[in-house]
Design a protein around this motif. Structure first.
Motif, mmCIF file in Angstrom:
data_model
loop_
_atom_site.group_PDB
_atom_site.id
_atom_site.type_symbol
_atom_site.label_atom_id
_atom_site.label_comp_id
_atom_site.label_asym_id
_atom_site.label_seq_id
_atom_site.Cartn_x
_atom_site.Cartn_y
_atom_site.Cartn_z
ATOM 1 N N PHE A 70 -5.800 94.609 21.916
ATOM 2 C CA PHE A 70 -6.740 95.072 20.893
ATOM 3 C C PHE A 70 -6.074 94.714 19.571
ATOM 4 O O PHE A 70 -5.007 95.207 19.239
ATOM 5 C CB PHE A 70 -6.913 96.587 21.009
ATOM 6 C CG PHE A 70 -8.106 97.156 20.287
ATOM 7 C CD1 PHE A 70 -8.305 96.952 18.939
ATOM 8 C CD2 PHE A 70 -9.041 97.915 20.976
ATOM 9 C CE1 PHE A 70 -9.402 97.487 18.286
ATOM 10 C CE2 PHE A 70 -10.142 98.464 20.333
ATOM 11 C CZ PHE A 70 -10.327 98.241 18.993
ATOM 12 N N ARG A 71 -6.699 93.818 18.808
ATOM 13 C CA ARG A 71 -6.081 93.340 17.573
ATOM 14 C C ARG A 71 -6.858 93.807 16.360
ATOM 15 O O ARG A 71 -8.080 93.677 16.295
ATOM 16 C CB ARG A 71 -5.995 91.808 17.548
ATOM 17 C CG ARG A 71 -5.483 91.244 16.228
ATOM 18 C CD ARG A 71 -4.932 89.864 16.376
ATOM 19 N NE ARG A 71 -3.665 89.894 17.092
ATOM 20 C CZ ARG A 71 -2.481 90.116 16.507
ATOM 21 N NH1 ARG A 71 -2.411 90.332 15.199
ATOM 22 N NH2 ARG A 71 -1.379 90.126 17.208
ATOM 23 N N ALA A 84 -5.756 102.790 16.951
ATOM 24 C CA ALA A 84 -4.703 102.733 17.957
ATOM 25 C C ALA A 84 -5.040 103.625 19.140
ATOM 26 O O ALA A 84 -4.801 103.270 20.301
ATOM 27 C CB ALA A 84 -3.365 103.140 17.338
ATOM 28 N N GLN A 85 -5.610 104.809 18.859
ATOM 29 C CA GLN A 85 -6.013 105.705 19.931
ATOM 30 C C GLN A 85 -7.150 105.100 20.749
ATOM 31 O O GLN A 85 -7.169 105.186 21.988
ATOM 32 C CB GLN A 85 -6.444 107.056 19.358
ATOM 33 C CG GLN A 85 -6.904 108.069 20.399
ATOM 34 C CD GLN A 85 -5.837 108.418 21.406
ATOM 35 O OE1 GLN A 85 -4.650 108.489 21.060
ATOM 36 N NE2 GLN A 85 -6.225 108.606 22.660
ATOM 37 N N SER A 86 -8.100 104.473 20.061
ATOM 38 C CA SER A 86 -9.205 103.817 20.744
ATOM 39 C C SER A 86 -8.684 102.707 21.650
ATOM 40 O O SER A 86 -9.161 102.531 22.782
ATOM 41 C CB SER A 86 -10.202 103.260 19.726
ATOM 42 O OG SER A 86 -11.270 102.599 20.362
ATOM 43 N N ALA A 87 -7.701 101.945 21.150
ATOM 44 C CA ALA A 87 -7.113 100.888 21.969
ATOM 45 C C ALA A 87 -6.394 101.471 23.181
ATOM 46 O O ALA A 87 -6.506 100.958 24.302
ATOM 47 C CB ALA A 87 -6.151 100.062 21.119
ATOM 48 N N LEU A 96 -2.287 97.974 20.510
ATOM 49 C CA LEU A 96 -2.858 97.548 19.235
ATOM 50 C C LEU A 96 -1.844 96.684 18.510
ATOM 51 O O LEU A 96 -0.693 97.077 18.327
ATOM 52 C CB LEU A 96 -3.222 98.752 18.367
ATOM 53 C CG LEU A 96 -3.753 98.421 16.966
ATOM 54 C CD1 LEU A 96 -5.111 97.703 17.050
ATOM 55 C CD2 LEU A 96 -3.856 99.677 16.100
ATOM 56 N N HIS A 97 -2.276 95.504 18.066
ATOM 57 C CA HIS A 97 -1.431 94.592 17.300
ATOM 58 C C HIS A 97 -2.082 94.335 15.944
ATOM 59 O O HIS A 97 -3.305 94.270 15.835
ATOM 60 C CB HIS A 97 -1.271 93.246 18.021
ATOM 61 C CG HIS A 97 -0.377 93.289 19.208
ATOM 62 N ND1 HIS A 97 0.922 92.869 19.191
ATOM 63 C CD2 HIS A 97 -0.616 93.713 20.473
ATOM 64 C CE1 HIS A 97 1.466 93.018 20.385
ATOM 65 N NE2 HIS A 97 0.543 93.523 21.184
ATOM 66 N N ARG A 106 3.077 96.557 16.375
ATOM 67 C CA ARG A 106 2.452 96.915 17.632
ATOM 68 C C ARG A 106 2.541 98.415 17.814
ATOM 69 O O ARG A 106 3.564 99.031 17.504
ATOM 70 C CB ARG A 106 3.163 96.213 18.798
ATOM 71 C CG ARG A 106 2.661 96.561 20.194
ATOM 72 C CD ARG A 106 3.490 95.801 21.223
ATOM 73 N NE ARG A 106 3.021 95.986 22.581
ATOM 74 C CZ ARG A 106 3.407 96.970 23.391
ATOM 75 N NH1 ARG A 106 4.291 97.860 22.950
ATOM 76 N NH2 ARG A 106 2.945 97.053 24.623
ATOM 77 N N HIS A 107 1.450 99.012 18.292
ATOM 78 C CA HIS A 107 1.459 100.422 18.665
ATOM 79 C C HIS A 107 1.681 100.509 20.162
ATOM 80 O O HIS A 107 0.790 100.160 20.947
ATOM 81 C CB HIS A 107 0.128 101.096 18.290
ATOM 82 C CG HIS A 107 0.003 101.418 16.846
ATOM 83 N ND1 HIS A 107 -0.003 102.706 16.359
ATOM 84 C CD2 HIS A 107 -0.093 100.608 15.760
ATOM 85 C CE1 HIS A 107 -0.115 102.671 15.039
ATOM 86 N NE2 HIS A 107 -0.177 101.415 14.664
ATOM 87 N N PRO A 108 2.851 100.974 20.602
ATOM 88 C CA PRO A 108 3.089 101.071 22.045
ATOM 89 C C PRO A 108 2.209 102.136 22.671
ATOM 90 O O PRO A 108 1.840 103.122 22.018
ATOM 91 C CB PRO A 108 4.572 101.445 22.126
ATOM 92 C CG PRO A 108 4.856 102.135 20.827
ATOM 93 C CD PRO A 108 3.985 101.453 19.805
#
Length: 293
Positions: free
Chosen positions: A123-124, A148-151, A158-159, A190-192
């Motif tokens: 998800f970018r 980020a939560q949606s991803a 999320l990148h 990036r969101h891990p």
């Protein structure tokens, strides 16, 4: 709260002449943020852009950057903003033709725009921008966290990229992000995923979104205060360039800033014209700014 109007009344006429035929129609949100709109709280909402938001997206993109050129003569600032808009649209069409546009509303007033791309492996966040009157209130951080939560709910990381001049260590911690790559002028963040099983990535094409995103776009103009320009950038000092060696940049700038328009052209001369913010650089070879760690 309503955004303050632009201080550049000449902007829209000039920008319309330069960029209106390049303006992409907003894409639906079939693979973007959820429908119905994503409620973030504190009056913020992210909704899919429709064809009726076409002028809103343009206005936010242009006026969102206008503050960076405050202090320049209005007509020059207007010309540069129009060209920046065209360059950004071209870059997006090349790198992310399937990206999705969304409008950020604050109490039902358009406050910003966010563009995303969802693939089977990631998800970018392509771009996020707020009008000047809505900045400095934590809205961008709230939107990025919500995305980020949606991803994460999709099992995707999320990148996104961010300018090094904007991203401090404390802001990166607030966002909950980590640095995965560095260019000369941009960071790849990036969101891990936490507590969610991440999908196995699929093979990437030769020119992946990650590669395209870390580098700036051709013709991008930014303020620079860190010594010599980074690789692929050049001072906006009016230098004369060869049309043969810089065909794509010439297609964007033409001879609006000088040169004969046949063999040579000039980049903008902004040295000494911006006492508020200092020097500007322009991306003349953005591939060189992809020195990833």
């Amino acid at each position: 709260m309503r955004a303050e109007p632009t201080a550049l009344p000449f902007l829209r006429r000039r920008e319309r002449n330069l960029a209106s035929h390049h303006l992409p129609w907003p894409r639906g949100a079939a693979t973007g943020t959820p429908t119905p709109p994503l409620d973030i709280g504190a009056g913020l909402q992210v909704r899919a852009a429709s064809v009726y938001d076409r002028s809103v997206l343009r206005t936010i993109s242009i006026e969102g950057r206008a503050v960076e050129f405050n202090g320049l003569p209005p007509e020059l600032a207007s010309t540069l903003l129009g060209m920046q808009y065209v360059a950004a649209v071209r870059h997006r069409a090349l790198c992310w033709p399937r990206a999705t546009d969304h409008v950020i509303d604050h109490h039902h007033v358009p406050a910003g725009v966010v563009t995303t791309l969802v693939t089977r492996s990631e998800f970018r966040l392509i771009d996020i921008g707020l009008l000047p009157g809505f900045r400095g209130q934590g809205h961008a951080v709230a939107v990025i966290r919500a995305i980020a939560q949606s991803a994460a709910e999709r099992g995707l990381p999320l990148h996104y990229r961010a300018r090094t001049s904007f991203m401090t260590a404390s802001l990166i911690r607030r966002l909950g992000a980590e640095i995965v790559a560095e260019g000369a002028s941009y960071l790849e963040l990036r969101h891990p995923l936490t507590g969610v099983a991440e999908r196995s990535p699929l093979p990437s094409p030769a020119r992946s979104p990650e590669d395209a995103d870390v580098s700036p776009f051709l013709g991008e103009i930014r303020q620079w205060h860190q010594g010599d320009p980074p690789p692929g950038w050049q001072w906006c000092d009016g230098s004369r360039l060869s049309v043969t060696d810089h065909r794509e940049l010439f297609d964007l700038l033409g001879n609006a800033f000088g040169g004969n328009g046949v063999d040579t052209f000039r980049i903008p001369s902004l040295s000494g014209t911006h006492p508020l913010h200092g020097a500007f650089v322009i991306a003349v070879d953005p591939e060189r700014d992809r020195a990833l760690s």
